[in-house]
Design a protein around this motif. Sequence first.
Motif, PDB file in Angstrom:
ATOM      1  N   TRP A   5     -48.128 -22.364 102.394  1.00  0.00           N
ATOM      2  CA  TRP A   5     -46.958 -22.603 101.529  1.00  0.00           C
ATOM      3  C   TRP A   5     -47.412 -23.175 100.193  1.00  0.00           C
ATOM      4  O   TRP A   5     -48.441 -23.848 100.099  1.00  0.00           O
ATOM      5  CB  TRP A   5     -45.991 -23.587 102.200  1.00  0.00           C
TER       6      TRP A   5
ATOM      7  N   ALA B  49     -45.686 -25.025  96.383  1.00  0.00           N
ATOM      8  CA  ALA B  49     -44.475 -25.546  95.732  1.00  0.00           C
ATOM      9  C   ALA B  49     -44.850 -26.223  94.424  1.00  0.00           C
ATOM     10  O   ALA B  49     -45.951 -26.766  94.294  1.00  0.00           O
ATOM     11  CB  ALA B  49     -43.782 -26.567  96.637  1.00  0.00           C
TER      12      ALA B  49
ATOM     13  N   GLY C 127     -43.201 -29.832 104.481  1.00  0.00           N
ATOM     14  CA  GLY C 127     -42.807 -29.742 103.066  1.00  0.00           C
ATOM     15  C   GLY C 127     -41.545 -30.549 102.786  1.00  0.00           C
ATOM     16  O   GLY C 127     -41.469 -31.301 101.811  1.00  0.00           O
ATOM     17  N   GLN C 128     -40.574 -30.421 103.674  1.00  0.00           N
ATOM     18  CA  GLN C 128     -39.317 -31.154 103.521  1.00  0.00           C
ATOM     19  C   GLN C 128     -39.564 -32.664 103.491  1.00  0.00           C
ATOM     20  O   GLN C 128     -39.036 -33.369 102.631  1.00  0.00           O
ATOM     21  CB  GLN C 128     -38.430 -30.790 104.706  1.00  0.00           C
TER      22      GLN C 128
ATOM     23  N   GLN D 178     -37.483 -22.421 108.340  1.00  0.00           N
ATOM     24  CA  GLN D 178     -36.650 -23.631 108.324  1.00  0.00           C
ATOM     25  C   GLN D 178     -37.128 -24.690 109.317  1.00  0.00           C
ATOM     26  O   GLN D 178     -37.210 -25.873 108.980  1.00  0.00           O
ATOM     27  CB  GLN D 178     -35.197 -23.258 108.643  1.00  0.00           C
TER      28      GLN D 178
ATOM     29  N   SER E  69     -40.274 -28.427  97.772  1.00  0.00           N
ATOM     30  CA  SER E  69     -39.463 -27.269  98.161  1.00  0.00           C
ATOM     31  C   SER E  69     -40.217 -26.013  97.766  1.00  0.00           C
ATOM     32  O   SER E  69     -40.233 -25.615  96.602  1.00  0.00           O
ATOM     33  CB  SER E  69     -38.071 -27.330  97.557  1.00  0.00           C
TER      34      SER E  69
ATOM     35  N   GLU F  40     -42.359 -22.237  99.480  1.00  0.00           N
ATOM     36  CA  GLU F  40     -42.203 -21.068 100.335  1.00  0.00           C
ATOM     37  C   GLU F  40     -43.568 -20.568 100.778  1.00  0.00           C
ATOM     38  O   GLU F  40     -44.586 -20.899 100.170  1.00  0.00           O
ATOM     39  CB  GLU F  40     -41.467 -19.967  99.580  1.00  0.00           C
TER      40      GLU F  40
ATOM     41  N   ALA G 233     -42.558 -25.748 106.976  1.00  0.00           N
ATOM     42  CA  ALA G 233     -41.271 -26.037 106.346  1.00  0.00           C
ATOM     43  C   ALA G 233     -40.896 -27.501 106.526  1.00  0.00           C
ATOM     44  O   ALA G 233     -40.467 -28.182 105.582  1.00  0.00           O
ATOM     45  CB  ALA G 233     -40.188 -25.141 106.939  1.00  0.00           C
ATOM     46  N   GLN G 234     -41.087 -28.008 107.739  1.00  0.00           N
ATOM     47  CA  GLN G 234     -40.701 -29.386 108.041  1.00  0.00           C
ATOM     48  C   GLN G 234     -41.598 -30.398 107.331  1.00  0.00           C
ATOM     49  O   GLN G 234     -41.123 -31.437 106.858  1.00  0.00           O
ATOM     50  CB  GLN G 234     -40.744 -29.617 109.554  1.00  0.00           C
TER      51      GLN G 234
ATOM     52  N   GLY H 175     -41.041 -33.836 100.344  1.00  0.00           N
ATOM     53  CA  GLY H 175     -40.206 -33.606  99.173  1.00  0.00           C
ATOM     54  C   GLY H 175     -40.653 -32.397  98.365  1.00  0.00           C
ATOM     55  O   GLY H 175     -40.394 -32.316  97.159  1.00  0.00           O
TER      56      GLY H 175
END
Length: 249
Positions: free
Chosen positions: A133, A135, A115-116, A107, A121, A123, A112-113, A119
């Motif tokens: 990661w 997506a 990716g956020q 998170q 999402s 893993e 994670a940051q 935009g």
Amino acid sequence: MNITRQELLSHFDGLLQPERFKDYGPNGLQVEGRSEIRRIVSGVTASRALIEAAIDARADAVFVHHGLFWRGMDGRITGWLKERIRLLLTHDINLFAYHLPLDAHPQWGNNAQLGQRLGLSGEAAFGEQNLGWIAPADFADAAALSRHVEQVLGRAPVCLAGSGRPIRRVAWCTGGAQGFFEAAIAAGADAFITGEISEPQAHLSRETGVAFIAAGHHATERYGAPACAGHVAARLGLEHCFIEIDNPA
Ligand SMILES: [Zn+2]
């Protein structure tokens, strides 16, 4: 609110679980400062500029992704390293550093940051210690993805366009993860985003058709430290601020 150095270390360790990683340097408390902590400054790298800014900000602790000690150093505290450590010790400031655990946190971590913000999402799904990661995505081609990355990070990436095909799966790993490119290709990515590029990745991109985007080591890694330190500070009622020390790399 105040907290002890040891309590703060336990909170960071509990959140980031450094024991789960094989890393290139020690994670956790790297330089011991005063025992009571009220104010945390976060930053990407424990550079002299960040340490001086933390002194000006009256920080009791500095929290970074890139600490002072790495595998392969010869152990001498001289020159620039002596100066960084001298400043920390003189001002009794604690230095906390988390490398791979901060990349990996599902998170608050760098991946994670990033990716956020992009935009995406996704893993953690591939590469060494499962740090990469992936997506689903929908971009017309690598150039469109590269423009999007530029807009979000405020910095023009180096983009190897691959075959020019639509980008349906994006893989990423922040920082100097160019060595993850082959694993990203094997994981079925149409494009791979990381911080840096080395010579071989340009050829691999051309030969496999998978796009490679180098968006900046610093630019891709400036979100995890403030997210993590900010989260812990908010939970414990401590003060926190992120200090950006620009870096073109
Ligand atoms: Zn890094």
